[in-house]
Design an enzyme around this catalytic site. Structure first.
Site, PDB file in Angstrom:
ATOM      1  CB  CYS A  81     -15.716  38.307  52.205  1.00  0.00           C
ATOM      2  SG  CYS A  81     -15.947  40.118  51.598  1.00  0.00           S
ATOM      3  CB  CYS A 214      -9.245  44.615  42.896  1.00  0.00           C
ATOM      4  SG  CYS A 214      -7.873  45.594  42.843  1.00  0.00           S
ATOM      5  CB  SER A 215     -12.348  39.817  44.128  1.00  0.00           C
ATOM      6  OG  SER A 215     -12.533  40.575  45.335  1.00  0.00           O
ATOM      7  CG  HIS A 345     -15.848  38.348  46.328  1.00  0.00           C
ATOM      8  ND1 HIS A 345     -16.329  37.133  47.248  1.00  0.00           N
ATOM      9  CD2 HIS A 345     -15.184  39.100  47.126  1.00  0.00           C
ATOM     10  CE1 HIS A 345     -16.193  37.604  48.524  1.00  0.00           C
ATOM     11  NE2 HIS A 345     -15.555  38.779  48.523  1.00  0.00           N
TER      12      HIS A 345
END
Length: 395
Positions: A81, A214-215, A345
């Protein structure tokens, strides 16, 4: 040598099931936007580090070739990430080291609908690049049926609640803030506003985290043009340039694993180390920062990052979030873009999208989400496995 961000660009972040463009078209849109923002052509770019996690080898070339076939080196970057910020680190190093005057950092991702598995590109659990991290979690909490990454962060949240008395409402306050911020961001995947009560009532993912904390998985791309001071002078680009005042990348040390705590496993120590180095390089401290884009992949990670950056003492982050100190009118504005939770994301683009938001903020170009008087911005991007990048930008 000093390095500057002269131009930024990004696509809108979208749900994977609704986005219908290939990754090279997303990358071309973001790259062309960054070049146009800088007022230069692709023929002036000398190197192109390209970040992504889910496309095959040399996808970076496929993406960069959409901008031009100039023969310059293209580097394929994958750091989970933290991939987008890692591409930015490479761009800055090339410029600061005197190896180039103009570098394009590019990041993109095409993802699948649903939750992330046990690590970017991972197969079975044992082969996962974060198997050691999951092993620490499993020894203390077991290994359940919910998405593996959500288990790591959900268990970190439980530990924080047990250790410091953090409440579900404080965790939900982070998500409510970021969803509220995203309402003013045309690049955000989600622009709906939710109350703390609505965040808590959303579908559970891994206790205490709900879906709205939560993404999501996302498709999108972002880019930044990084240049030297002599390039700025030669091309008259000072008006819109933003200095990379300090930057550091840190990876895991024994501190990640020694305590057996998910709070450490998900990256609090490595974030703190990167922050210390970046602040030292810039000659700045957290009190000098006005606006922050940080890696809120889950609401609890925003709380942990407050503590790692020195915004509050350990255990006080829940109260900080609840106090309003991290939104408009508070001490800092954190994730004015909506953050990962609401903006989206797409792994390879995330760190560069944070950079784009901060550049717009420092230039005074963020429209209705503008942070008044913003002069110093901080970006924090983390990838399990692990890497943390902290970047300080100064107008």
């Amino acid at each position: 040598m000093k390095s500057y961000v002269a131009g930024v660009g990004m696509t809108r972040f979208e749900k994977p099931e609704t986005a219908n463009r290939p990754y090279w078209e997303l990358a071309e849109e973001a790259g062309r936007a960054a070049l146009a923002d800088a007022g230069i052509g692709y023929e002036q770019v000398e190197h192109v580090p390209v970040g992504y996690c889910f496309q095959p080898s040399t996808a970076g070339q496929r993406a960069a070739y959409a901008l031009g076939l100039t023969g310059v080196p293209v580097y394929n970057v994958n750091n989970n990430c933290a991939t987008g910020a890692t591409a930015l680190v490479m761009a800055r190093q090339l410029v600061a080291g005197g190896l180039a005057d103009c570098v394009l950092a590019l990041g993109f991702e095409k993802m699948k609908k649903g939750s992330l598995g046990s690590g970017a590109g991972a197969g079975d659990f044992g082969a996962s690049p974060v198997a050691r991290h999951y092993g620490i979690m499993a020894a203390r909490h077991g290994f359940g049926q919910s998405p593996p990454t959500a288990q790591l962060f959900g268990n970190a949240a439980r530990e924080h609640m047990e250790r410091y008395g953090t409440t579900p409402e404080q965790l939900a306050a982070v998500a409510a803030k970021n969803h509220r911020h995203s309402a003013d961001n045309p690049h955000a995947q989600f622009r709906d506003v939710y109350t703390v009560a609505e965040v808590l009532a959303a579908k559970p993912v891994h206790e205490p985290l709900t879906r709205l904390q939560c993404s999501p998985t996302s498709d999108g791309a972002a880019a930044a043009v990084v240049v030297s001071e002599r390039f700025l002078v030669r091309h008259g680009l000072h008006a819109e340039a933003v200095e990379i005042a300090g930057q550091a990348m840190a990876t895991d040390t024994p501190a990640t694993f020694a305590s057996g705590s998910c709070i450490d496993v998900v990256g609090k120590p490595v974030t703190a180390a990167a922050a210390r180095q970046a602040f030292a390089a810039a000659g700045l401290g957290i009190d000098d920062v006005d606006v922050i884009e940080l890696h809120d992949c889950f609401s609890v990670n925003e709380l942990l990052t407050y503590e790692a950056l020195g915004m509050c003492a350990d255990g006080d982050s829940g109260a900080l979030a609840e106090s309003g100190a991290t939104t408009y009118g508070g001490r800092w504005v954190v994730n004015p873009s909506g953050g990962l939770i609401s903006k989206g994301h797409p792994l390879g683009a995330t760190g560069l999208a944070q950079t784009a938001e901060l550049v717009w903020q420092l230039r005074g170009q963020a429209g209705p989400r503008q942070v008044s008087g913003a002069a110093v911005g901080l970006a924090h991007n983390i990838g399990l496995g692990g890497a943390a990048v902290v970047t300080l930008l100064r107008r």
